[in-house]
Design a protein around this motif. Sequence first.
Motif, PDB file in Angstrom:
ATOM      1  N   ALA A 119       0.724  -1.238   0.069  1.00 43.57           N
ATOM      2  CA  ALA A 119      -0.196  -0.145  -0.200  1.00 43.57           C
ATOM      3  C   ALA A 119       0.868   1.393   0.079  1.00 43.57           C
ATOM      4  O   ALA A 119       0.699   2.286  -0.823  1.00 43.57           O
ATOM      5  N   GLY A 120       1.913   1.289   0.892  1.00 44.32           N
ATOM      6  CA  GLY A 120       2.956   2.386   0.816  1.00 44.32           C
ATOM      7  C   GLY A 120       3.431   2.807  -0.653  1.00 44.32           C
ATOM      8  O   GLY A 120       3.198   3.960  -0.972  1.00 44.32           O
ATOM      9  N   ASP A 121       3.887   1.516  -1.436  1.00 42.05           N
ATOM     10  CA  ASP A 121       4.534   1.736  -2.538  1.00 42.05           C
ATOM     11  C   ASP A 121       3.507   2.687  -3.522  1.00 42.05           C
ATOM     12  O   ASP A 121       3.764   3.151  -4.564  1.00 42.05           O
ATOM     13  N   THR A 139       6.925   6.169   6.265  1.00 38.88           N
ATOM     14  CA  THR A 139       7.874   6.175   5.030  1.00 38.88           C
ATOM     15  C   THR A 139       8.546   7.460   4.958  1.00 38.88           C
ATOM     16  O   THR A 139       8.000   8.434   5.395  1.00 38.88           O
ATOM     17  N   PRO A 140       9.700   7.683   3.944  1.00 36.39           N
ATOM     18  CA  PRO A 140      10.164   8.927   3.804  1.00 36.39           C
ATOM     19  C   PRO A 140       9.461   9.984   3.308  1.00 36.39           C
ATOM     20  O   PRO A 140       8.394   9.493   2.374  1.00 36.39           O
ATOM     21  N   GLY A 141       9.365  11.155   3.905  1.00 34.72           N
ATOM     22  CA  GLY A 141       8.539  12.127   3.505  1.00 34.72           C
ATOM     23  C   GLY A 141       7.793  12.740   4.281  1.00 34.72           C
ATOM     24  O   GLY A 141       8.109  13.435   5.127  1.00 34.72           O
ATOM     25  N   GLY A 204      14.535   3.942   4.378  1.00 32.96           N
ATOM     26  CA  GLY A 204      13.905   2.953   4.666  1.00 32.96           C
ATOM     27  C   GLY A 204      12.436   2.755   5.079  1.00 32.96           C
ATOM     28  O   GLY A 204      11.905   3.865   4.542  1.00 32.96           O
ATOM     29  N   LEU A 205      11.934   1.890   5.775  1.00 34.28           N
ATOM     30  CA  LEU A 205      10.627   1.581   6.190  1.00 34.28           C
ATOM     31  C   LEU A 205      10.638   1.420   7.714  1.00 34.28           C
ATOM     32  O   LEU A 205      11.431   0.399   8.246  1.00 34.28           O
ATOM     33  N   LEU A 206       9.591   2.124   8.442  1.00 36.87           N
ATOM     34  CA  LEU A 206       9.319   1.846   9.944  1.00 36.87           C
ATOM     35  C   LEU A 206       8.183   1.481  10.153  1.00 36.87           C
ATOM     36  O   LEU A 206       7.015   2.213   9.728  1.00 36.87           O
TER      37      LEU A 206
END
Length: 220
Positions: A119-121, A139-141, A204-206
């Motif tokens: 979903a994040g992509d 996510t970054p941003g 990265g992804l957290l």
Amino acid sequence: MRCVILSGGSAGGLDWLAGVIRRGDRVICVDRGADYAAKLGLLPDLIIGDMDSLDSQTLLDFSRRGAEIKTFPAEKDETDTTLALAEALAGQPDEVVILGALGTRFDHSLANVHLLRLAGDKGVPAKIINQFNEISLVTPGEPAILKGLPGETFSLLPLTAEVTGVNVTGARWPLRDAVFSIGNPYGISNEVAADRVEISITSGLLLLIKINERGEMNCR
């Protein structure tokens, strides 16, 4: 439009489920998740999966009432919940909420958590919720915002090998430009210190896990 995926894992009490699903949600049931819908008196928009754990009469009843049915073979590369999320994302929702995604099968539970990246992509906010946990992806941003009451618990865990530039404000233990690495879970059991916690990362992804030990988690 919000899409709710009702999977076949442990979904909590019916009263809790009824309080989470809103009028106007698009509801996608994954296999046995349709049993929960039947008990709640809901008509799913779509039932998807290999139907190996769903009562055939329940499936027939929903089909006669107009629910869309998509059946897949049991032997396939994707899990049923993966297929459901792909269908949800194809509808371009504003948000996806996944229920019944955690349970006694840890492999399935962990696989469902990994689906948050799918979903994040696509740039769609998604979360997995049960009565005790709300799991989402940072996510970054754009910073992630966690709203809660002082003293409420949340944890941060890396989903990628390394997460850099971790900044946390509004928490009992704030962070600035921290690095999280798999194998060093020092982001467990932080606490909300204000009415708003802000979390941002550079790469990265957290995973962000909000915890309610009283079993009153909801997403309204």
